[in-house]
Design an enzyme around this catalytic site. Structure first.
Site: not given
Length: 284
Positions: A167, A180
């Site tokens: 990501s 995250y």
């Protein structure tokens, strides 16, 4: 069946995609199938993967859905054996399973005096170790365990590769989502480690780092019920030179490039951003 964007030919290859019940990874599974691969779609909820496997078959491709919890070592081992029996040894593994939990987020972007005394807020100080662990495990262990199971089938077979899904949070952490961001940073680091570790076997390992794409997991965070962008989405759009969110099909080129041995045979250990310019933009 529509042609793939790079004319990558994966005929005779077996591809495994975890998290294949989701928006992005189901599109990746279909992309690999259109390139000629036999595709195993793995998902914790079988019915979600089955829908996409059926769609691939309806287009003329070869696919099968499998129930698999990527956090359960035995699940991964059992499914790896099933795929081996159904299709043959895995050539391409896409580790797409992952995600976040709101319970591991902070409510506010910045800590302000007095927040620690506000019982209505979820602050950095009230995030539980259990909720942080669940996010770290889903993204990191959820990449490691399938790799252990399927990379065994790649040993001694030139041309195999692994693509992890990282990501843009791995490069620069976003506010509110510390677990995250850290988990995806671990995935990027693990990608580099694996690339080196398996280099003598000829197994290439790379990652794709999507920018902002709308999925089932983040739709409510990005758009209001009337379809207008939320305040957070507006900040994202302002920080993305392209001025919009990405579309799932805009990951297809990166995927097909990285799995193409002829095109990317000397590319190993990279994390490829697909972000509409987000990483490059300073904000001014």
């Amino acid at each position: 069946m529509k042609p793939n964007v790079l004319n990558t030919n994966l005929s005779g290859k077996v591809a495994v995609v975890t998290g294949a019940g989701g928006v992005l990874c189901s599109d990746m599974a279909k992309t690999l199938a259109r390139a000629g691969a036999k595709v195993a779609l793995l998902n914790r909820t079988l019915s979600k993967a089955q829908v996409h496997a059926d769609a691939i078959v309806a287009e003329g491709g070869i696919a099968k859905a499998y129930q698999c919890n990527v956090l359960v070592e035995n699940d991964c081992k059992v499914v790896a054996q099933q795929v081996l029996e159904d299709f043959g040894p895995c050539d391409i593994l896409v580790n797409g399973a992952g995600g976040n939990s709101a319970k591991a987020n902070t409510d506010k972007e910045f800590y302000e005096p007095g927040d620690i005394d506000d019982s209505t807020l979820q602050t950095f100080f009230t995030i539980s170790p259990e909720n942080v662990s669940s996010v770290l495990e889903l993204n990191f262990l959820g990449t490691l365990l399938p790799t252990q199971a399927f990379a065994k089938q790649m040993l001694g077979r030139p041309g195999c590769c692994i693509v992890n899904i990282s990501s843009m949070n791995a490069f620069t952490p976003l506010t509110k989502i510390p677990a995250y961001s850290g988990a995806k940073a671990a995935v990027s680091n693990f990608t580099q480690w694996l690339a080196v570790h398996f280099s003598k076997e000829g197994i290439r390992v790379n990652a794709i780092a999507p920018g902002f794409f709308v999925s089932e997991q983040n739709a409510r965070l990005l758009y209001n019920e009337d379809g207008t962008p939320t305040a957070r989405a507006q900040k994202i759009l302002a920080g993305t030179p392209a001025g919009r969110m990405g579309r799932p099909e805009e990951l297809e080129g990166a995927l097909l490039f990285l799995v193409n041995t002829e095109a990317a045979g000397f590319i190993n250990g990279i994390v490829l951003p697909v972000d509409g310019g987000f990483q490059a933009y300073s904000g001014v």
